[in-house]
Design an enzyme around this catalytic site. Sequence first.
Site, short mmCIF file in Angstrom:
data_model
loop_
_atom_site.label_atom_id
_atom_site.label_comp_id
_atom_site.label_asym_id
_atom_site.label_seq_id
_atom_site.Cartn_x
_atom_site.Cartn_y
_atom_site.Cartn_z
N HIS A 178 -36.51 30.24 4.27
CA HIS A 178 -35.10 30.05 3.95
C HIS A 178 -34.18 30.55 5.06
O HIS A 178 -34.47 31.55 5.73
CB HIS A 178 -34.76 30.74 2.63
CG HIS A 178 -35.44 30.09 1.47
ND1 HIS A 178 -36.57 30.59 0.89
CD2 HIS A 178 -35.17 28.92 0.85
CE1 HIS A 178 -36.96 29.77 -0.07
NE2 HIS A 178 -36.13 28.75 -0.12
N TYR A 220 -42.61 18.61 -4.88
CA TYR A 220 -41.91 19.75 -5.47
C TYR A 220 -40.81 19.26 -6.41
O TYR A 220 -40.77 19.62 -7.59
CB TYR A 220 -41.33 20.65 -4.38
CG TYR A 220 -40.32 21.63 -4.91
CD1 TYR A 220 -40.71 22.63 -5.81
CD2 TYR A 220 -38.97 21.55 -4.56
CE1 TYR A 220 -39.77 23.52 -6.33
CE2 TYR A 220 -38.04 22.43 -5.07
CZ TYR A 220 -38.45 23.41 -5.97
OH TYR A 220 -37.52 24.28 -6.49
N THR A 226 -33.97 22.33 -10.09
CA THR A 226 -33.52 22.34 -8.69
C THR A 226 -32.70 21.10 -8.34
O THR A 226 -32.92 20.03 -8.92
CB THR A 226 -34.76 22.39 -7.77
OG1 THR A 226 -34.35 22.13 -6.42
CG2 THR A 226 -35.79 21.33 -8.12
N PHE A 280 -28.80 24.98 -6.69
CA PHE A 280 -28.62 24.50 -5.32
C PHE A 280 -29.27 25.57 -4.42
O PHE A 280 -30.44 25.86 -4.65
CB PHE A 280 -27.15 24.14 -5.08
CG PHE A 280 -26.87 22.75 -5.66
CD1 PHE A 280 -26.98 22.53 -7.03
CD2 PHE A 280 -26.61 21.68 -4.86
CE1 PHE A 280 -26.83 21.25 -7.58
CE2 PHE A 280 -26.44 20.40 -5.38
CZ PHE A 280 -26.54 20.18 -6.74
N1 UDP Z 1 -32.69 25.63 8.22
C1 UDP Z 1 -32.64 25.79 9.61
N2 UDP Z 1 -33.50 26.67 10.18
C2 UDP Z 1 -34.40 27.41 9.47
C3 UDP Z 1 -34.42 27.25 8.07
C4 UDP Z 1 -33.56 26.35 7.48
O1 UDP Z 1 -31.85 25.14 10.29
O2 UDP Z 1 -35.16 28.20 10.06
C5 UDP Z 1 -31.75 24.70 7.58
C6 UDP Z 1 -32.42 23.63 6.74
O3 UDP Z 1 -32.74 22.51 7.53
C7 UDP Z 1 -31.34 23.33 5.70
C8 UDP Z 1 -30.62 24.67 5.54
O4 UDP Z 1 -30.95 25.44 6.69
O5 UDP Z 1 -30.43 22.40 6.20
C9 UDP Z 1 -31.07 25.43 4.30
O6 UDP Z 1 -32.48 25.48 4.31
P1 UDP Z 1 -33.31 26.40 3.31
O7 UDP Z 1 -34.76 26.25 3.68
O8 UDP Z 1 -32.74 27.78 3.30
O9 UDP Z 1 -33.01 25.78 1.87
P2 UDP Z 1 -33.20 24.27 1.33
O10 UDP Z 1 -31.90 23.58 1.59
O11 UDP Z 1 -34.36 23.66 2.05
O12 UDP Z 1 -33.45 24.48 -0.12
#
Ligand code: UDP
Length: 333
Positions: free
Chosen positions: A188, A140, A116, A168
């Site tokens: 997500h 993690y 990751t 990513f």
């Molecule tokens: N995010 C958000 N609202 C949500 C879930 C995620 O604004 O309900 C934002 C989160 O802060 C990050 C981006 O969306 O900037 C992607 O988050 P995700 O959890 O999908 O993946 P990560 O980047 O954590 O692996």
Amino acid sequence: MRILVVGGAGYIGSHMTKLLLDEGHEPMVVDNLSSGHRDAVPRHVFLNGDLRHRVLLDSVLSSRHFDGVMHFASCIQVGESMTDPGKYYWNNVANTLNLLDAMMMRGVTRLIFSSTAAIYGEPRYVPIDEEHPKAPLNPYGRSKWMVEQVLADYERAYGLRHVCLRYFNAAGAHPSGTLGERHRPETHLIPLVLRVASGNAPAVKIFGTDYDTPDGTCIRDYVHVTDLCRAHLLAMEYLMGDGASRAYNLGNGNGFSVKQVIDAASRVTAGTIAVSIAGRREGDPARLVADSALARRELGWQPQYPGIDTIVAHAWVWEQRASRLQPAYAAAR
Ligand code: UDP
């Protein structure tokens, strides 16, 4: 190729199993269904089993010849890893040792490991290449980086040849609409946005609008799940051809902000997505974008679905299907 797919009933693993079957390979899935779904893989390739059980791994690996193993089984929630790190070190690290030792005992020496971008921690520069310093911010990410280091030692001492694929933001769904993302709980961004679009949630929270980015929201590199799976196939073929152990970043090299993802979902679903502004989520870097030149050059990897609208459109087909076929599931999420 005959491939053991550990964690093959989960989001990425189930797409991988389908790709292997579609391309005429012979996958066998071992999954404990802690987060995977029984209906995500065909019955004839599925075995319910847990990496904790070495006896089971020994018996699976000795039941037939395997050309290699793809290892998707892990816990993936950053927040949970902060409050329950033991779960992450036992499941992601200790159980992986079980798998590696069983592989070594049976002479199975090729492994593709799901790693990751979280191993890099706060980016010191973007796009992030494979040489970027490794400074994970949470258990993690540390658990994944630990395994990468274990793999390097196993290679030196026991000849375990491996490719670590550093994802990513895995996103999207199978273009056929038959497979997609189903996490419990769902954290997500794209599935949460689409849940609002389908009327199964009132609004999506935007975690932070004061980041140092053009629109103030976090930027991520979303990569289509089937493109990730294609990279696994290329990586296993590379190992079959005696390639040396490697680590590759997998992303499109394009960053999209949270607001841009929501805009894409509005376009794709032809609807308005209600949002609420929330505070920053702990541990979220402002911008994570991959430099995947190495995977492109060495594996010949070429993402087929790099556009955010296509990624969201495929996820939307899946979301609609999942809420139609499984209304109880949709309501309970
Ligand atoms: N995010 C958000 N609202 C949500 C879930 C995620 O604004 O309900 C934002 C989160 O802060 C990050 C981006 O969306 O900037 C992607 O988050 P995700 O959890 O999908 O993946 P990560 O980047 O954590 O692996």
